[in-house]
Design a protein around this motif. Structure first.
Motif, PDB file in Angstrom:
ATOM      1  N   PRO A   2      23.230  38.812  43.542  1.00 61.01           N
ATOM      2  CA  PRO A   2      23.726  39.123  44.869  1.00 61.01           C
ATOM      3  C   PRO A   2      24.837  40.159  44.828  1.00 61.01           C
ATOM      4  O   PRO A   2      25.528  40.314  43.832  1.00 61.01           O
ATOM      5  CB  PRO A   2      24.257  37.784  45.395  1.00 61.01           C
ATOM      6  N   GLN A   3      24.990  40.853  45.933  1.00 59.49           N
ATOM      7  CA  GLN A   3      26.089  41.811  46.069  1.00 59.49           C
ATOM      8  C   GLN A   3      27.400  41.032  46.052  1.00 59.49           C
ATOM      9  O   GLN A   3      27.594  40.130  46.852  1.00 59.49           O
ATOM     10  CB  GLN A   3      25.944  42.577  47.388  1.00 59.49           C
ATOM     11  N   ILE A   4      28.297  41.362  45.139  1.00 61.61           N
ATOM     12  CA  ILE A   4      29.564  40.644  45.012  1.00 61.61           C
ATOM     13  C   ILE A   4      30.651  41.502  45.638  1.00 61.61           C
ATOM     14  O   ILE A   4      31.131  42.444  45.036  1.00 61.61           O
ATOM     15  CB  ILE A   4      29.871  40.322  43.541  1.00 61.61           C
ATOM     16  N   THR A   5      30.990  41.159  46.867  1.00 59.29           N
ATOM     17  CA  THR A   5      31.996  41.938  47.580  1.00 59.29           C
ATOM     18  C   THR A   5      33.133  41.055  48.053  1.00 59.29           C
ATOM     19  O   THR A   5      34.013  41.504  48.746  1.00 59.29           O
ATOM     20  CB  THR A   5      31.370  42.635  48.805  1.00 59.29           C
ATOM     21  N   ASP A   6      33.096  39.788  47.704  1.00 61.19           N
ATOM     22  CA  ASP A   6      34.097  38.845  48.191  1.00 61.19           C
ATOM     23  C   ASP A   6      35.469  39.181  47.631  1.00 61.19           C
ATOM     24  O   ASP A   6      35.648  39.287  46.432  1.00 61.19           O
ATOM     25  CB  ASP A   6      33.714  37.420  47.785  1.00 61.19           C
ATOM     26  N   GLU A   7      36.428  39.349  48.491  1.00 58.91           N
ATOM     27  CA  GLU A   7      37.789  39.720  48.095  1.00 58.91           C
ATOM     28  C   GLU A   7      38.639  38.500  47.731  1.00 58.91           C
ATOM     29  O   GLU A   7      39.775  38.653  47.317  1.00 58.91           O
ATOM     30  CB  GLU A   7      38.469  40.498  49.228  1.00 58.91           C
ATOM     31  N   ARG A   8      38.115  37.290  47.895  1.00 56.58           N
ATOM     32  CA  ARG A   8      38.923  36.095  47.646  1.00 56.58           C
ATOM     33  C   ARG A   8      39.115  35.799  46.165  1.00 56.58           C
ATOM     34  O   ARG A   8      40.066  35.127  45.790  1.00 56.58           O
ATOM     35  CB  ARG A   8      38.301  34.882  48.336  1.00 56.58           C
ATOM     36  N   ILE A   9      38.229  36.254  45.310  1.00 57.20           N
ATOM     37  CA  ILE A   9      38.359  36.022  43.871  1.00 57.20           C
ATOM     38  C   ILE A   9      38.504  37.392  43.216  1.00 57.20           C
ATOM     39  O   ILE A   9      37.548  38.136  43.099  1.00 57.20           O
ATOM     40  CB  ILE A   9      37.142  35.270  43.303  1.00 57.20           C
ATOM     41  N   THR A  10      39.719  37.706  42.792  1.00 55.83           N
ATOM     42  CA  THR A  10      39.998  39.067  42.334  1.00 55.83           C
ATOM     43  C   THR A  10      40.417  39.155  40.867  1.00 55.83           C
ATOM     44  O   THR A  10      40.746  40.232  40.411  1.00 55.83           O
ATOM     45  CB  THR A  10      41.115  39.684  43.196  1.00 55.83           C
ATOM     46  N   ASP A  11      40.405  38.043  40.144  1.00 57.52           N
ATOM     47  CA  ASP A  11      40.938  38.075  38.782  1.00 57.52           C
ATOM     48  C   ASP A  11      39.868  38.094  37.698  1.00 57.52           C
ATOM     49  O   ASP A  11      40.037  37.527  36.632  1.00 57.52           O
ATOM     50  CB  ASP A  11      41.917  36.927  38.560  1.00 57.52           C
ATOM     51  N   HIS A  12      38.746  38.769  37.954  1.00 60.76           N
ATOM     52  CA  HIS A  12      37.733  38.940  36.921  1.00 60.76           C
ATOM     53  C   HIS A  12      38.148  40.099  36.022  1.00 60.76           C
ATOM     54  O   HIS A  12      38.447  41.176  36.517  1.00 60.76           O
ATOM     55  CB  HIS A  12      36.375  39.266  37.553  1.00 60.76           C
ATOM     56  N   PRO A  13      38.150  39.900  34.706  1.00 61.49           N
ATOM     57  CA  PRO A  13      38.513  41.016  33.837  1.00 61.49           C
ATOM     58  C   PRO A  13      37.419  42.079  33.821  1.00 61.49           C
ATOM     59  O   PRO A  13      36.235  41.774  33.965  1.00 61.49           O
ATOM     60  CB  PRO A  13      38.650  40.367  32.463  1.00 61.49           C
ATOM     61  N   ASP A  14      37.822  43.303  33.635  1.00 63.50           N
ATOM     62  CA  ASP A  14      36.873  44.384  33.426  1.00 63.50           C
ATOM     63  C   ASP A  14      36.173  44.126  32.094  1.00 63.50           C
ATOM     64  O   ASP A  14      36.757  43.539  31.179  1.00 63.50           O
ATOM     65  CB  ASP A  14      37.644  45.715  33.390  1.00 63.50           C
ATOM     66  N   VAL A  15      34.941  44.555  31.986  1.00 62.85           N
ATOM     67  CA  VAL A  15      34.182  44.331  30.756  1.00 62.85           C
ATOM     68  C   VAL A  15      34.912  44.886  29.533  1.00 62.85           C
ATOM     69  O   VAL A  15      34.842  44.309  28.445  1.00 62.85           O
ATOM     70  CB  VAL A  15      32.746  44.884  30.881  1.00 62.85           C
ATOM     71  N   ALA A  16      35.660  45.974  29.693  1.00 62.39           N
ATOM     72  CA  ALA A  16      36.401  46.552  28.572  1.00 62.39           C
ATOM     73  C   ALA A  16      37.527  45.648  28.087  1.00 62.39           C
ATOM     74  O   ALA A  16      38.019  45.806  26.970  1.00 62.39           O
ATOM     75  CB  ALA A  16      36.969  47.914  28.973  1.00 62.39           C
ATOM     76  N   ASP A  17      37.929  44.684  28.908  1.00 66.29           N
ATOM     77  CA  ASP A  17      39.012  43.775  28.549  1.00 66.29           C
ATOM     78  C   ASP A  17      38.518  42.443  27.984  1.00 66.29           C
ATOM     79  O   ASP A  17      39.318  41.563  27.661  1.00 66.29           O
ATOM     80  CB  ASP A  17      39.909  43.526  29.762  1.00 66.29           C
ATOM     81  N   VAL A  18      37.212  42.261  27.879  1.00 65.73           N
ATOM     82  CA  VAL A  18      36.640  41.043  27.306  1.00 65.73           C
ATOM     83  C   VAL A  18      36.767  41.133  25.793  1.00 65.73           C
ATOM     84  O   VAL A  18      36.353  42.119  25.190  1.00 65.73           O
ATOM     85  CB  VAL A  18      35.169  40.865  27.740  1.00 65.73           C
ATOM     86  N   THR A  19      37.361  40.103  25.183  1.00 64.88           N
ATOM     87  CA  THR A  19      37.592  40.126  23.742  1.00 64.88           C
ATOM     88  C   THR A  19      36.893  38.955  23.051  1.00 64.88           C
ATOM     89  O   THR A  19      36.652  37.911  23.665  1.00 64.88           O
ATOM     90  CB  THR A  19      39.099  40.029  23.408  1.00 64.88           C
ATOM     91  N   LEU A  20      36.595  39.135  21.786  1.00 63.87           N
ATOM     92  CA  LEU A  20      36.013  38.072  20.987  1.00 63.87           C
ATOM     93  C   LEU A  20      36.919  36.850  20.985  1.00 63.87           C
ATOM     94  O   LEU A  20      36.467  35.728  21.196  1.00 63.87           O
ATOM     95  CB  LEU A  20      35.772  38.554  19.549  1.00 63.87           C
ATOM     96  N   GLN A  21      38.201  37.055  20.772  1.00 68.45           N
ATOM     97  CA  GLN A  21      39.126  35.926  20.730  1.00 68.45           C
ATOM     98  C   GLN A  21      39.140  35.173  22.056  1.00 68.45           C
ATOM     99  O   GLN A  21      39.096  33.945  22.079  1.00 68.45           O
ATOM    100  CB  GLN A  21      40.544  36.385  20.376  1.00 68.45           C
TER     101      GLN A  21
END
Length: 110
Positions: A2-21
């Motif tokens: 689905p199109q994710i446009t909801d402004e209520r949840i804004t703390d998803h990290p950018d894919v570049a910030d996803v780490t193994l640890q």
């Protein structure tokens, strides 16, 4: 997806910030691994209240937040329901094969 446009949840990290640890620390907990397994097996997005987890609602909220902050899931609202989707493509792009290896491993808790 689905199109994710909801402004209520804004703390998803950018894919570049996803780490193994970060991913490994999030998945060390059996409840969080169970959430990820259920999402993977369902093959579709799932509402928070429909997961089979044996924790209180507030503890469940904490587990979803940890998974979200690690970049493993994305949450959005569909009406009043908080939906969860596995960020499989994002994880595969930064940590190839890790999610599949985790899902294939037996879930043994000592």
């Amino acid at each position: 997806m689905p199109q994710i446009t909801d402004e209520r949840i804004t703390d998803h990290p950018d894919v570049a910030d996803v780490t193994l640890q970060g991913v490994l620390e999030a998945l060390v907990d059996p409840v969080r691994r169970s959430i990820v397994r259920q999402l993977a097996e369902a093959g579709q997005d799932i509402r928070c209240g429909t997961f089979d987890i044996s924790v209180t609602r507030s503890t469940g909220t904490h587990h979803f937040k940890v998974l979200r902050h690690a970049g493993i899931i994305r949450q959005y609202y569909e009406g009043t329901s908080r939906m969860n989707t596995l960020r499989r493509e994002d994880l595969e792009s930064v940590l190839p094969g890790l999610l599949d290896a985790i899902l294939a491993a037996p879930d043994v808790v000592h």
